[in-house]
Motif scaffolding. Structure first.
Motif, mmCIF file in Angstrom:
data_model
loop_
_atom_site.group_PDB
_atom_site.id
_atom_site.type_symbol
_atom_site.label_atom_id
_atom_site.label_comp_id
_atom_site.label_asym_id
_atom_site.label_seq_id
_atom_site.Cartn_x
_atom_site.Cartn_y
_atom_site.Cartn_z
ATOM 1 N N MET A 1 0.818 -1.208 0.000
ATOM 2 C CA MET A 1 0.000 0.000 0.000
ATOM 3 C C MET A 1 0.851 1.258 0.000
ATOM 4 O O MET A 1 0.382 2.316 0.386
ATOM 5 N N ASP A 2 2.104 1.155 -0.418
ATOM 6 C CA ASP A 2 2.921 2.355 -0.539
ATOM 7 C C ASP A 2 2.510 3.112 -1.801
ATOM 8 O O ASP A 2 1.721 2.624 -2.613
ATOM 9 N N SER A 3 3.033 4.304 -1.973
ATOM 10 C CA SER A 3 2.621 5.143 -3.098
ATOM 11 C C SER A 3 2.983 4.514 -4.441
ATOM 12 O O SER A 3 2.240 4.636 -5.421
ATOM 13 N N THR A 4 4.122 3.809 -4.492
ATOM 14 C CA THR A 4 4.519 3.159 -5.738
ATOM 15 C C THR A 4 3.544 2.059 -6.123
ATOM 16 O O THR A 4 3.118 1.947 -7.282
ATOM 17 N N SER A 5 3.151 1.224 -5.142
ATOM 18 C CA SER A 5 2.198 0.146 -5.414
ATOM 19 C C SER A 5 0.838 0.706 -5.818
ATOM 20 O O SER A 5 0.173 0.178 -6.718
ATOM 21 N N LEU A 6 0.423 1.774 -5.160
ATOM 22 C CA LEU A 6 -0.860 2.371 -5.502
ATOM 23 C C LEU A 6 -0.834 2.939 -6.920
ATOM 24 O O LEU A 6 -1.806 2.804 -7.673
ATOM 25 N N ALA A 7 0.281 3.548 -7.298
ATOM 26 C CA ALA A 7 0.406 4.076 -8.663
ATOM 27 C C ALA A 7 0.393 2.939 -9.687
ATOM 28 O O ALA A 7 -0.235 3.045 -10.750
ATOM 29 N N LEU A 8 1.093 1.841 -9.360
ATOM 30 C CA LEU A 8 1.078 0.678 -10.258
ATOM 31 C C LEU A 8 -0.322 0.085 -10.374
ATOM 32 O O LEU A 8 -0.741 -0.335 -11.463
ATOM 33 N N TYR A 9 -1.031 0.055 -9.253
ATOM 34 C CA TYR A 9 -2.391 -0.492 -9.263
ATOM 35 C C TYR A 9 -3.292 0.339 -10.176
ATOM 36 O O TYR A 9 -4.035 -0.204 -11.002
ATOM 37 N N ARG A 10 -3.234 1.652 -10.024
ATOM 38 C CA ARG A 10 -4.071 2.517 -10.847
ATOM 39 C C ARG A 10 -3.674 2.418 -12.318
ATOM 40 O O ARG A 10 -4.525 2.462 -13.211
ATOM 41 N N TRP A 11 -2.384 2.314 -12.583
ATOM 42 C CA TRP A 11 -1.938 2.206 -13.966
ATOM 43 C C TRP A 11 -2.373 0.876 -14.573
ATOM 44 O O TRP A 11 -2.842 0.823 -15.715
#
Length: 734
Positions: A1-11
């Motif tokens: 749930m870090d910002s990188t994972s969240l960005a990857l999830y949205r992408w």
């Protein structure tokens, strides 16, 4: 749930990435039309089919390799996002890995053999990529699996019915001394497999009354045997199977496909201490259930699903409040609990949702300006998501002149629509009259003068009608009606075609003969215009309530049957590939002029050869799909049972019977259930419109949770806080 994972999830779950994945699935499934045996021929008739173009080795394999790379990236991203522990628990992702390993292994073997291998296992695995990418298809498969025990009980009873009447038939139609009186046995009851097949086909009424005629000609009392068999099997057991499937799927279909179910009286649901109820497995896969007016356990499952969905929504909203509240508290005071409306509006602008919901939420938040929003106020804002706005048409333009206002009221009145429908009906009648008159005439013998003049008149009226409606309703008001858009597009097309016809062939005149002067002859242009006029006649549908209801049901059906259509595609694909492997080349081209030979009576009447069913075969993927469709319709499907028994093996009947069970019995009954549920929902939905309370009085249609709000229980403050504290990725500052 870090910002990188969240960005990857949205992408990864963005429209672009999911569109690429969907196109990749479509591409790899479409390879079956090009691969050996190729479907790139004009006809599938074995008598006239030319040698198809076969792709060189490595062409389709290269496309497959690119598709596999996309699938590997997809499963890698999903496994990274959910974590290794959750990955090991997810059976669909594990099966995803297995499917990729099997496909890559078979792909390597194929290249090693120079693409000359006879069996490609990966072709059977391809439909799995479609299944795993659709959550609705997974839920549908789960519901089908839960329905199988009830279906199996009726199927077993049906099999017993077939076996008993098969033995009775063989006893009734035993061999006699006089061969002339022995036709029933020789044709339909020669042995047990033949007798069973004859009665199985009679169960679908495909060979009725053919199977009865020899015995009925001998003694009319024999008809009792066939009538009793048909009544018990076709009228009772088959319809009982339909009733069972509908009873299991009704309501679930509505919840599955995102359609609002009908409100029903239901008992209050009390959640257990864990927050979930008796059927936790439904929510474990994110299902939203449905409105079950059937057995008690189905009502319980539906209400528990809605209750759990409400709890998850409340939990997510409260988590968002806690995060924003912690940020506000850090700026103002550690003990301050609340969210600034300005902060909330900044966040909501980045959220993707319907424009109506976003505007309603912003309007509600605007009433809290000047202070912090409490948890209850924050929660109440999202109640706007329970209301689906009904489309409103723009206001009509205001004209200053009294004459224009009167003209606007005339041309905007429904009677003007009725006049247009009457004119369109007259146009259709004129076309029908000339079709009857010119039915037996060659194109060179037709005089299209009168029809050409009538078409010019009607098309001019359609253009004038469109312009007058735009004047009365305004351009925005005109295009806000789907029927007007449909009308307008066809009217523009008709106008362009008519101008093109007049430019090439001049104005209609007596002796207006069709001759090829341009791309199309005059007769071809006239036919094209008339076909569009026939399509334009569909404009009457919205003006007839019952017809509009049926048409709306069909449109909803197309939108809401994606999961069932996807499963049908998977089943068709698998059976077509298996059919190619079993029966490719089984039907060979007959020697000589087969049509003349069979016309002289060489082939028995009603056989594959006499009916000239030669295009129906399994020599390529496209031909296999059409053959499976013909068998699914079950008209004359005994012809396919017979020919593949003769040309291939008696065991081929198992393949066709399995296809009949899966397609005609299971899927078609699901299709009937979906039609019934959509129609009933469409009929009952008219009473579900309510005005939105407050300043905005636009009508809205209630959603599932709002209809059952009196039945559901709101989660308590303690439950929400306890659940948030246990969340592994959320660290509250207070």
């Amino acid at each position: 749930m870090d910002s990188t994972s969240l960005a990857l999830y949205r992408w990864h779950y963005s429209r672009i990435c999911q569109g690429v994945l969907s196109f990749t699935i479509f591409l790899i499934l479409s390879l079956a039309f090009i691969e050996t045996p190729s479907s790139l021929t004009v006809t599938s008739d074995v008598r006239y089919r030319q040698a198809p173009w076969e792709p060189p080795c490595g062409l389709t394999e290269s496309v497959e390799a690119l598709c596999f790379l996309v699938f590997i990236a997809d499963v890698s991203m999903k496994s990274y996002l959910i974590g290794w522990r959750e990955f090991l628990k997810n059976r669909w992702l594990l099966a995803y890995i297995v499917a990729l390993v099997v496909s890559l292994t078979d792909w390597t073997v194929s290249l090693s053999f120079g693409c000359r291998e006879t069996l490609r296992v990966r072709r059977l695995v391809r439909p799995f990529f479609l299944l795993q990418n659709s959550s609705m298809m997974k839920k549908t498969l789960k519901c089908i699996r839960r329905t199988l025990p009830e279906m199996a009980s009726v199927a077993l009873l049906l099999f017993v019915h077939l076996c008993l009447f098969t033995m009775l038939g063989m006893l009734l139609f035993m061999r006699e001394k006089d061969d002339r009186k022995d036709q029933e046995r020789r044709l339909y009851f020669q042995n047990f497999p033949e007798s069973l097949t004859s009665l199985l086909v009679l169960l679908t009424t495909a060979n009725n009354p053919d199977v009865m005629i020899p015995a009925y000609s001998k003694n009319r009392a024999y008809s009792i045997f066939f009538i009793v068999f048909t009544v018990i099997g076709s009228l009772f057991l088959m319809n009982l199977l339909t009733a069972i499937i509908y009873n299991q799927f009704r309501g679930y279909l509505m919840g599955l496909d995102g359609v609002t179910p009908r409100p029903l009286p239901a008992p209050r649901v009390h959640r257990s201490q864990g927050g979930l109820g008796c059927l936790v497995e439904i929510e474990a896969e994110g299902g939203t259930g449905g409105c079950f007016p059937g057995p008690l356990w189905m009502v319980c499952a539906f209400l528990e699903s809605i209750q759990s969905s409400l709890f998850r929504r409340r939990l997510g909203i409260r988590a968002a409040f806690e995060v924003l509240c912690s940020l506000e508290g850090a700026e103002i005071h550690p003990l301050v609990v609340g969210v600034k409306p300005e902060t909330f509006l900044q966040v909501i602008q980045k959220v993707k949702m319907s424009l109506y919901c976003k505007e309603a939420i912003i309007q509600t938040v605007g009433s809290h300006a000047g202070g912090l929003m409490s948890a209850d106020q924050f929660q109440s804002v999202f109640e706007e998501l329970d209301k689906d706005a009904i489309k409103e048409h723009p206001p009509r333009p205001a004209y200053p002149s009294t004459v224009l206002q009167r003209a606007q009221s005339v041309f905007g009145h429904r009677y003007f629509d009725y006049l247009g429908n009457f004119v369109a009906f007259g146009n259709i009648v004129s076309i029908c009259v000339f079709l009857v008159i010119d039915a037996d005439k060659l194109p060179s013998e037709r005089d299209d003068f009168i029809l050409g003049v009538l078409n010019c008149f009607f098309i001019l009226y359609y253009v004038l009608e469109m312009l007058l409606k735009v004047f009365a309703l305004g351009l925005k008001g005109y295009v806000s009606f789907f029927s007007n858009i449909f009308d307008g597009i066809l009217t523009v097309i008709l106008l362009v075609l008519e101008i093109s016809t007049l430019a090439v062939y001049r104005f209609p005149h007596p002796g207006w003969k069709p001759e090829m002067l341009g791309l199309l002859s005059l007769w071809d242009m006239s036919r094209l215009v008339n076909m569009f006029i026939v399509f334009r006649f569909l404009r009457i549908i919205p003006n007839m309530k019952l017809m509009s209801l049926v048409a709306g049901t069909l449109l909803d059906l197309v939108r809401n049957m994606r999961a069932f259509a996807g499963i049908l595609v998977v089943v068709y694909y698998v059976f077509a590939i298996v059919g190619i492997g079993l029966f490719q080349g089984a039907i060979e081209s007959p020697p000589g002029n087969s049509s003349l030979v069979y016309a002289n009576g060489t082939a028995p009447c009603g056989t594959f050869e006499q009916l000239e069913y030669w295009p129906n075969n399994f020599d390529d993927f496209a031909a296999a799909l059409v053959t499976l469709w013909d068998v699914m319709v079950v008209n004359n499907w005994q012809v396919f049972l017979d020919v593949y028994t003769r040309y291939s093996s008696p065991w081929s009947k198992l393949y066709f019977v399995a296809w009949w069970l899966v397609s005609s019995i299971v899927w078609m009954n699901l299709f009937v259930a979906l039609i019934l549920e959509n129609f009933i929902h469409k009929w009952d939905r008219r009473g579900q419109q309510q005005p939105v309370p407050g300043s905005c009085q636009a009508p809205y249609q209630v959603t599932v949770e709002l209809m059952f709000r009196d039945v559901l229980e709101e989660p308590t403050e303690e439950e929400l806080v306890a659940k948030l504290i246990q969340h592994p990725h959320l660290h509250l500052c207070r």
